[in-house]
Enzyme design. Structure first.
Site, PDB file in Angstrom:
ATOM      1  CB  SER A  85       2.584  -7.840   1.729  1.00  0.00           C
ATOM      2  OG  SER A  85       1.418  -7.585   2.488  1.00  0.00           O
TER       3      SER A  85
ATOM      4  CD  GLU B 299      -7.428 -27.726  24.991  1.00  0.00           C
ATOM      5  OE1 GLU B 299      -6.548 -28.283  24.310  1.00  0.00           O
ATOM      6  OE2 GLU B 299      -8.644 -28.002  24.917  1.00  0.00           O
TER       7      GLU B 299
ATOM      8  CE  LYS C 299      -3.806  -4.674   7.772  1.00  0.00           C
ATOM      9  NZ  LYS C 299      -3.734  -4.895   6.302  1.00  0.00           N
TER      10      LYS C 299
ATOM     11  CB  THR D 291      -0.325  -3.431   6.162  1.00  0.00           C
ATOM     12  OG1 THR D 291      -1.498  -3.578   5.355  1.00  0.00           O
ATOM     13  CG2 THR D 291       0.172  -1.995   6.094  1.00  0.00           C
ATOM     14  CG  ASP D 292      -2.861  -7.716   3.630  1.00  0.00           C
ATOM     15  OD1 ASP D 292      -3.333  -6.890   4.429  1.00  0.00           O
ATOM     16  OD2 ASP D 292      -3.430  -8.023   2.563  1.00  0.00           O
TER      17      ASP D 292
ATOM     18  CB  THR E  38      -0.936   0.008   1.220  1.00  0.00           C
ATOM     19  OG1 THR E  38      -1.809  -1.116   1.150  1.00  0.00           O
ATOM     20  CG2 THR E  38      -1.774   1.274   1.273  1.00  0.00           C
TER      21      THR E  38
ATOM     22  CE1 TYR F 270      -3.993  -0.252  -1.139  1.00  0.00           C
ATOM     23  CE2 TYR F 270      -5.825   0.719   0.076  1.00  0.00           C
ATOM     24  CZ  TYR F 270      -4.724  -0.109   0.039  1.00  0.00           C
ATOM     25  OH  TYR F 270      -4.346  -0.805   1.162  1.00  0.00           O
TER      26      TYR F 270
END
Length: 350
Positions: free
Chosen positions: A80, A307, A186, A113-114, A33, A47
């Protein structure tokens, strides 16, 4: 004679620039981006990514020359989400080679950013240098109103050129904040404060000055046992997301595709549905590593044997790493060992 005088003059100019004490920072561009463009200034979420080359990014921010001697290198031009293991290897080797040069003081990587958090963590594990490595991105393209890319890039260059950023591992600089590439994720996809660290940021950048609040206690870079110069490929590690009504389809498909490990992205403490337990036991018996992680958004923390009886089943836990970071660490660790005790040690130390 004139050409000789010209050379001497150029050398004096170069020497004068060096005398100013500006650091030398290389910007490695990969797309994303921060290099994107929208059809209208109101398009902050709609975009096309990876449209602007690195030379135009640098030319559009002349203030960079005030803080560093900057040059750019276009490594990739992709969004990305399309990053693959071979892209990580190529980028890592390029970073490693540059940081060995005496005329390089720091590296900035522009990124989508991904998967910023994945690339930053990978570099944190495999680069053997104290010199700053800063991954930077933006949530809005440069064509949008209130675009965040220019300031993010300016901050990233100032951090990469700072002596006080040395030895802190790979960093992510976004929204005036300095994060560890190990911790940051993110957390939202439509706001500039999207990147958060569950255990807190390392510091802030305010008007070109760094303010530090903590250091990363986990092993990284020069203290890591992994070295990108010795890694040419990464084994296949897949993530299977588990929620209510989960079945074994994804797990078996990944196993059949040749995965060496499966990250179980479970709820809560990496919880495993009762119907999945025998399936994961079966796959472990066939040699696949089973790694329990949590998809809790604000920071999952998976306790061994809390767990599920991990010791009994010979499973691993991802500690506090989210599923995507657990995939990165498992991929790197499996280049060195397949012993579950060693792998669990690695997950606790990194």
């Amino acid at each position: 004679m004139k050409w000789a005088l010209a050379i001497v003059s150029a050398m004096l100019v170069s020497g004068g620039a060096l005398a100013q004490g500006k650091p030398n920072v290389v910007i490695l561009a990969t797309g994303g981006t921060i290099a994107g463009a929208g059809a209208d200034a109101t398009n902050s979420a709609t975009y096309q990514a990876a449209k602007v080359p690195v030379d135009k990014l640098i030319a559009g921010l002349p203030q960079l020359a005030n803080v560093a001697n900057v040059r750019g290198d276009q490594v990739f031009q992709i969004a990305s989400e399309s990053f693959r293991n071979d892209n990580l290897i190529t980028l890592g080797k390029r970073v490693s080679a540059l940081l060995k040069q005496n005329d390089v003081d720091g590296i900035v990587i522009t990124h989508g950013t991904d998967t910023t958090e994945e690339t930053a963590y990978f570099l944190n594990l495999v680069i053997k240098s104290e010199k700053p490595i800063v991954v930077v991105a933006s949530m809005r393209p440069g064509t949008a109103m209130s675009a965040d890319g220019m300031l993010n890039l300016y901050d990233a260059v100032t951090v990469a050129g700072s002596k006080d950023a040395r030895g802190r591992g790979t960093l992510v600089v976004m929204n005036d904040t300095i994060h560890s590439g190990r911790d940051v994720s993110k957390m939202i996809n439509v706001r500039p404060e999207a990147f958060q660290s569950p255990w807190g940021a390392l510091g802030m950048v305010v008007e070109g000055k760094n303010y530090w609040f903590r250091k990363l206690d986990k092993r990284h870079t020069t203290n890591s046992e992994f070295d990108i110069d010795k890694i040419d490929a990464l084994p296949l590690v897949e993530i299977a997301y588990a929620g209510g009504n989960v079945n074994d389809t994804a797990y078996r498909a990944f196993a059949n595709a040749g995965a060496k490990a499966i990250i179980h992205a479970g709820p809560g403490n990496g919880s495993v549905a009762a119907t999945l337990v025998p399936v994961l036991q079966e796959l472990r018996g066939k040699g696949l590593q089973i790694i329990r992680s949590s998809h809790v958004n604000a920071g999952g923390f998976v306790l061994r044997n809390a767990e599920q009886p991990d010791d009994k089943y010979d499973w691993l836990v991802a500690h506090d790493l989210n599923p995507q970071k657990a995939r990165i660490l498992a991929s790197v660790a499996l280049t060195a060992t397949s012993d579950t005790k060693e792998l669990q040690r690695i997950f606790m130390e990194y």
